[in-house]
Scaffold this active site. Sequence first.
Site, PDB file in Angstrom:
ATOM      1  N   SER A   1      71.936  11.140  27.129  1.00 52.58           N
ATOM      2  CA  SER A   1      73.043  11.333  26.198  1.00 52.58           C
ATOM      3  C   SER A   1      73.995  10.163  26.310  1.00 52.58           C
ATOM      4  CB  SER A   1      73.789  12.631  26.527  1.00 52.58           C
ATOM      5  OG  SER A   1      75.017  12.715  25.824  1.00 52.58           O
TER       6      SER A   1
ATOM      7  N   TYR B   1      77.616  17.785  32.809  1.00 56.60           N
ATOM      8  CA  TYR B   1      76.659  17.313  31.809  1.00 56.60           C
ATOM      9  C   TYR B   1      76.527  15.787  31.876  1.00 56.60           C
ATOM     10  CZ  TYR B   1      74.679  16.637  27.089  1.00 56.60           C
ATOM     11  OH  TYR B   1      73.900  16.279  26.022  1.00 56.60           O
TER      12      TYR B   1
END
Length: 273
Positions: free
Chosen positions: A140, A153
């Site tokens: 990401s 995350y």
Amino acid sequence: MSGRLQDKVVLITGAASGIGAQTARLFVAEGAAVVLSDINIDAGQQLARELDAAFIAADVSVEEQVERAVAYTVERHGRLDCMINNAGMIGVVGSILDTRTEDWNRTLGVLLDSVFFGVKHAGRQMRKQGGGGSILSLSSLAGVVGGVGPQVYSVAKAAVIALTRGAASELAQYGIRVNAVAPGLVVTPLVDQVYGDREKAVQGATVNSPLGSAAVPEEIAASLCYLASDEARHVSAHTVVVDSGVSAAGSSGSALFHNRPAGFLGKMPKQYQ
């Protein structure tokens, strides 16, 4: 379609929705034999029927279930040419100061341990076949630059990039390529949860894009298709960032995650519920 993945056998985790589902559709259209895997059994089986593909339920945070998904793919198609470690969730959000250790571990289990399991068992199978193959993982933008995602995350997605580089170096001797794709803000069901609904998600993604448009799952699937194809036969150890230029121009997305009460976003595996 051009058949860029003709006769390649591909296992996709987290394939029931979002980027995983669109990747499955594109790969089938490009000639691949695809096995879908997800914890969402109903949606996964429905997509499998749509694509005339196989489905196996798996909780990717459990190593034995990832190993079983790889074995099932080989039992059904005789080999594995491409593994896509796509399954994930947003996980724990809120201030790092309020994050519980157990929630940290739960999030890493889904976002990072799962990638390790996928690389390990797909890599073993590809080596057993005589070498060759492609392992792709979803990182990401949050793993590339700081402050654009939830704390845990972001840690997990940065670790996926490091694991990609390390695994690519080791597995090159077997002709196995290992790469990652790092999307920016893509309009998926997970992002809908962050913003509250699809319309707000599209608006938010558009505002955060220097190009002034919202990215959609099909565009991430296209990057994965290239990396899985023979066109990328000399591409390994790389992370392709698909972020509309946010990593250079900056984003205001961090407040979405840091300035909210601690809690989970996304469906947790059963053992964590």
